[in-house]
Design an enzyme around this catalytic site. Structure first.
Site, PDB file in Angstrom:
ATOM      1  N   SER A 134      -7.168 121.722  29.525  1.00  0.00           N
ATOM      2  CA  SER A 134      -8.368 121.471  30.328  1.00  0.00           C
ATOM      3  C   SER A 134      -8.405 120.083  30.951  1.00  0.00           C
ATOM      4  O   SER A 134      -9.392 119.720  31.580  1.00  0.00           O
ATOM      5  CB  SER A 134      -9.599 121.655  29.440  1.00  0.00           C
ATOM      6  OG  SER A 134      -9.389 120.922  28.249  1.00  0.00           O
ATOM      7  N   GLY A 148     -20.041 122.256  34.736  1.00  0.00           N
ATOM      8  CA  GLY A 148     -20.368 121.098  35.550  1.00  0.00           C
ATOM      9  C   GLY A 148     -21.512 121.323  36.519  1.00  0.00           C
ATOM     10  O   GLY A 148     -22.295 120.406  36.791  1.00  0.00           O
ATOM     11  N   THR A 205     -10.677 115.753  33.940  1.00  0.00           N
ATOM     12  CA  THR A 205     -10.661 117.189  33.658  1.00  0.00           C
ATOM     13  C   THR A 205      -9.845 117.944  34.695  1.00  0.00           C
ATOM     14  O   THR A 205      -9.655 117.462  35.819  1.00  0.00           O
ATOM     15  CB  THR A 205     -12.117 117.742  33.683  1.00  0.00           C
ATOM     16  OG1 THR A 205     -12.137 119.088  33.218  1.00  0.00           O
ATOM     17  CG2 THR A 205     -12.719 117.708  35.072  1.00  0.00           C
ATOM     18  N   THR A 218     -13.260 118.956  28.800  1.00  0.00           N
ATOM     19  CA  THR A 218     -13.217 117.717  29.569  1.00  0.00           C
ATOM     20  C   THR A 218     -13.273 116.528  28.630  1.00  0.00           C
ATOM     21  O   THR A 218     -14.064 116.526  27.691  1.00  0.00           O
ATOM     22  CB  THR A 218     -14.444 117.639  30.494  1.00  0.00           C
ATOM     23  OG1 THR A 218     -14.294 118.598  31.506  1.00  0.00           O
ATOM     24  CG2 THR A 218     -14.611 116.266  31.107  1.00  0.00           C
ATOM     25  N   ARG A 236     -13.177 123.828  44.334  1.00  0.00           N
ATOM     26  CA  ARG A 236     -14.370 123.576  43.512  1.00  0.00           C
ATOM     27  C   ARG A 236     -14.252 122.210  42.809  1.00  0.00           C
ATOM     28  O   ARG A 236     -13.216 121.833  42.291  1.00  0.00           O
ATOM     29  CB  ARG A 236     -14.519 124.685  42.477  1.00  0.00           C
ATOM     30  CG  ARG A 236     -15.720 124.544  41.548  1.00  0.00           C
ATOM     31  CD  ARG A 236     -15.371 123.865  40.236  1.00  0.00           C
ATOM     32  NE  ARG A 236     -16.479 123.876  39.282  1.00  0.00           N
ATOM     33  CZ  ARG A 236     -16.478 123.186  38.156  1.00  0.00           C
ATOM     34  NH1 ARG A 236     -15.455 122.450  37.818  1.00  0.00           N
ATOM     35  NH2 ARG A 236     -17.517 123.236  37.341  1.00  0.00           N
ATOM     36  N   VAL A 237     -15.344 121.497  42.808  1.00  0.00           N
ATOM     37  CA  VAL A 237     -15.423 120.203  42.120  1.00  0.00           C
ATOM     38  C   VAL A 237     -16.550 120.302  41.100  1.00  0.00           C
ATOM     39  O   VAL A 237     -17.614 120.834  41.403  1.00  0.00           O
ATOM     40  CB  VAL A 237     -15.702 119.084  43.154  1.00  0.00           C
ATOM     41  CG1 VAL A 237     -16.051 117.777  42.461  1.00  0.00           C
ATOM     42  CG2 VAL A 237     -14.504 118.897  44.087  1.00  0.00           C
ATOM     43  N   GLY A 238     -16.311 119.798  39.906  1.00  0.00           N
ATOM     44  CA  GLY A 238     -17.341 119.871  38.868  1.00  0.00           C
ATOM     45  C   GLY A 238     -18.141 118.587  38.763  1.00  0.00           C
ATOM     46  O   GLY A 238     -18.292 117.832  39.728  1.00  0.00           O
ATOM     47  N   ASP A 239     -18.659 118.342  37.575  1.00  0.00           N
ATOM     48  CA  ASP A 239     -19.489 117.155  37.343  1.00  0.00           C
ATOM     49  C   ASP A 239     -18.670 115.911  37.030  1.00  0.00           C
ATOM     50  O   ASP A 239     -19.128 114.788  37.247  1.00  0.00           O
ATOM     51  CB  ASP A 239     -20.437 117.419  36.161  1.00  0.00           C
ATOM     52  CG  ASP A 239     -19.672 117.765  34.883  1.00  0.00           C
ATOM     53  OD1 ASP A 239     -18.707 118.563  34.958  1.00  0.00           O
ATOM     54  OD2 ASP A 239     -20.020 117.247  33.808  1.00  0.00           O
ATOM     55  N   THR A 245     -19.794 117.283  29.150  1.00  0.00           N
ATOM     56  CA  THR A 245     -18.767 118.313  29.170  1.00  0.00           C
ATOM     57  C   THR A 245     -19.465 119.666  29.317  1.00  0.00           C
ATOM     58  O   THR A 245     -20.653 119.781  29.046  1.00  0.00           O
ATOM     59  CB  THR A 245     -17.927 118.255  27.872  1.00  0.00           C
ATOM     60  OG1 THR A 245     -16.929 119.270  27.910  1.00  0.00           O
ATOM     61  CG2 THR A 245     -18.782 118.457  26.639  1.00  0.00           C
ATOM     62  N   GLY A 246     -18.716 120.658  29.753  1.00  0.00           N
ATOM     63  CA  GLY A 246     -19.306 121.987  29.888  1.00  0.00           C
ATOM     64  C   GLY A 246     -19.366 122.435  31.332  1.00  0.00           C
ATOM     65  O   GLY A 246     -18.563 122.002  32.160  1.00  0.00           O
TER      66      GLY A 246
HETATM   67  C1  SD4 Z   1     -16.308 120.897  34.996  1.00  0.00           C
HETATM   68  N1  SD4 Z   1     -17.332 119.811  33.110  1.00  0.00           N
HETATM   69  O1  SD4 Z   1     -15.427 120.779  35.810  1.00  0.00           O
HETATM   70  C2  SD4 Z   1     -16.104 120.308  33.636  1.00  0.00           C
HETATM   71  C3  SD4 Z   1     -15.511 121.396  32.843  1.00  0.00           C
HETATM   72  C4  SD4 Z   1     -15.278 121.143  31.466  1.00  0.00           C
HETATM   73  O2  SD4 Z   1     -15.901 120.487  29.401  1.00  0.00           O
HETATM   74  O3  SD4 Z   1     -14.245 121.418  31.028  1.00  0.00           O
HETATM   75  N2  SD4 Z   1     -16.168 120.629  30.707  1.00  0.00           N
HETATM   76  O4  SD4 Z   1     -17.347 121.520  35.193  1.00  0.00           O
END
Ligand code: SD4
Length: 325
Positions: free
Chosen positions: A80, A237, A201, A183, A211-214, A234-235
């Site tokens: 990840s 995003g 991450t 992450t 796609r872009v996360g947080d 984490t989680g």
């Molecule tokens: C995201 N937060 O790209 C990240 C994903 C992730 O643990 O693995 N979070 O949304």
């Protein structure tokens, strides 16, 4: 004991009862004598220890967080983050990372391909440009111009998982308990109260290309302010972005909430604004944070989130409390 001694004794006892923090708090306050490093999940002792030892050896806190986060970025077994990351639905590994110090300097890369240390590219963005975010092709071009090399990486494990996923090509977001959610967000403070954080991450597995996360979004996956504290996430995003999660936690701490309370309130804000996540079985968000007094906390929506703490030369993995028990 005469009356005068009695009054003195009892009032001191009273003060002691009123002012002395409980044992948990006392141990956390003692941490101010030592660097404090916290990271999401358990990436093994070596990760926070590297940050801790960098500070103890006289390195800067920004060096500390960068050096620590580089470790999972090149661990092929971590699916990840970095080179071991699971790909998007088209089979491309695309990486997001951000770095920030406690004075508001920050840099970030997102949708970056072929570069094994996105956190170091993010640092270069912070230190060598007037910008904060570089994305996609432009981020890669910048990395190559700054001495990074282009690599192809789709680890054997990621390749296998991708082939399996292709059998169904289920375009729904994968569930967060399928090993695709780790992450690394790492925040640290030196003994002078200087703070920094780094977050890296490969994002959600099987995501739509682009796609872009947080994690690369300052204030979402990471926020640091020497005047208050630091937080990381984490989680899923998208959920974190919608409430500017890490910024929200830092601002709640600025208003006097403890790190633990602030993490809980940020999770509650997500669920309040977006109740649909309550019926989403793949939904998970976890936060961890510390304040400038060295108190720390962490919380997740569902059980299963843990965070690592390294301070006073000791390493501890804390099972975070969850909103849903
Ligand atoms: C995201 N937060 O790209 C990240 C994903 C992730 O643990 O693995 N979070 O949304």
């Amino acid at each position: 004991m005469n009356r005068r001694t009695f009054i003195k004794t009892t009032s001191l006892a009273g003060i002691a009862t009123t002012l002395l923090p409980d044992a948990h708090l006392t141990s956390q306050i003692a941490h101010r004598k030592s660097p404090l490093v916290i990271n999401t999940w358990d990436y093994k002792r070596i990760v926070p220890e590297t940050a801790y030892n960098t500070i103890v050896a006289g390195g800067s806190v920004i060096d500390a967080v960068e050096q620590a986060v580089r470790i999972p970025e090149t661990d092929p077994e971590i699916t990840s983050v970095g080179i071991g990351g699971y790909p998007d639905r088209d089979g491309n590994v695309t990486l997001d990372a951000s770095i920030m110090d406690g004075e508001g300097n920050c840099g970030s890369v997102m949708f970056l391909e072929h570069i094994s240390h996105p956190i170091s590219v993010a640092r270069k963005v912070m230190e060598k440009t007037e910008h904060v975010y570089l994305a996609g092709e432009g981020a890669m071009q910048f990395a190559l111009e700054n001495g990074f090399t282009k690599e192809d990486f789709l680890s054997p494990a990621a390749q296998k998982a991708y082939q399996e996923w292709l059998q169904q090509s289920n375009y729904k977001r994968a569930k967060t308990d399928e090993g695709n959610h780790d992450t690394i967000g790492l925040i640290a403070m030196d003994t002078n109260g200087n703070m920094a954080g780094a977050c890296s991450t490969s994002g959600l597995a099987w995501k739509i290309r682009g796609r872009v996360g947080d994690s690369p979004i300052i204030g979402a996956g990471l926020y640091v302010d020497n005047e208050v504290g630091a937080a990381t996430a984490t989680g899923i995003g998208e959920a974190v972005v919608k409430v500017c999660g890490s910024f929200l936690i830092v601002e709640l701490m600025r208003q006097g909430k403890s790190p633990q309370e602030a993490c809980q309130l940020a999770l509650e804000r997500i669920l309040h604004k977006q109740p649909k996540y309550k019926s989403d079985e793949g939904f998970l968000v976890g936060f961890c944070a510390f304040n400038k007094d060295g108190k720390y906390g962490g919380m997740s929506y569902k059980k299963g989130f843990e965070y690592s703490v390294y301070t006073d030369g000791k390493y501890e993995v804390v099972k975070a409390e969850s909103l849903v028990k």
